[in-house]
Design a protein around this motif. Structure first.
Motif, PDB file in Angstrom:
ATOM      1  N   TRP A  97       0.866  -1.162   0.000  1.00  0.00           N
ATOM      2  CA  TRP A  97       0.000   0.000   0.000  1.00  0.00           C
ATOM      3  C   TRP A  97       0.907   1.217   0.000  1.00  0.00           C
ATOM      4  N   GLU A 100       2.155   7.000   1.828  1.00  0.00           N
ATOM      5  CA  GLU A 100       1.335   8.154   2.212  1.00  0.00           C
ATOM      6  C   GLU A 100       0.034   7.718   2.871  1.00  0.00           C
ATOM      7  N   ARG A 101      -0.512   6.606   2.418  1.00  0.00           N
ATOM      8  CA  ARG A 101      -1.764   6.092   3.002  1.00  0.00           C
ATOM      9  C   ARG A 101      -1.526   5.573   4.418  1.00  0.00           C
ATOM     10  N   GLU A 104      -1.331   8.647   6.586  1.00  0.00           N
ATOM     11  CA  GLU A 104      -2.678   9.166   6.857  1.00  0.00           C
ATOM     12  C   GLU A 104      -3.392   8.311   7.909  1.00  0.00           C
TER      13      GLU A 104
END
Length: 173
Positions: A97, A100-101, A104
């Motif tokens: 994944w 950046e995710r 977050e």
């Protein structure tokens, strides 16, 4: 394959290379990975079972559990704090994944009062550093071995990872 001269070649009936196998075993998605992989031994030992004194699950030891508690305490994590573990790495970049995710997600958990611990091998240090930017996450990339990982799993409220070795450790914990 058959050119190797190996007399018994056992694999799953769904394998793309099944024509090279001498024996096949049915593949079942609902089975736990451990049980499914152990089923490959059934043609060699049809009565194979986990012994009563064995476990399918990985157990931790008291000294490593205590060391992890001490490391968390030193990082400002209280015993009553809910902890989320994030392992953003994977041996396969295509199974990752986006960093950046994960960042977050870490921020969202922190806003809800969770403590976040980033876990990874030495090869994940740069990735975990990237995920940690903009968070208060504790970055343990490259600082844990398999015993530590097992003990950490026992302390987490939630573990988030890609398809990875630590994912299998978590399911066997």
């Amino acid at each position: 394959g058959w050119l190797s001269g190996i007399p018994q070649r056992i694999g799953f009936s769904t394998s793309a290379g099944r024509l090279f196998l001498t024996r096949t075993v049915a593949f079942s998605w609902p089975m736990h990975d451990l049980s499914r992989n152990l089923s490959l031994l059934l043609p060699l030992s049809p009565d194979l079972n986990v012994r009563k004194d064995e476990s399918k699950y990985i157990t931790s030891d008291a000294s490593t559990d205590a060391a992890i508690r001490d490391r968390l305490k030193a990082a400002g994590v209280a015993p009553e704090d809910a902890v989320v573990g994030i392992h953003p790495g994977s041996a396969w970049p295509t199974k990752r994944w986006l960093a950046e995710r994960f960042t977050e997600l870490a921020v969202r958990f922190e806003k809800k009062g969770f403590r976040v611990v980033l876990i990874g091998g030495k090869q994940d240090r740069e990735l975990c550093e990237k995920v940690a930017r903009g968070t208060r996450a504790i970055d343990w990339a490259g600082e844990t071995d398999l015993r530590d990982l097992k003990s950490i799993m026992g302390r987490l409220s939630l573990f988030i990872t890609n398809d990875s070795g630590p994912m299998h450790i978590a399911t066997a914990s």
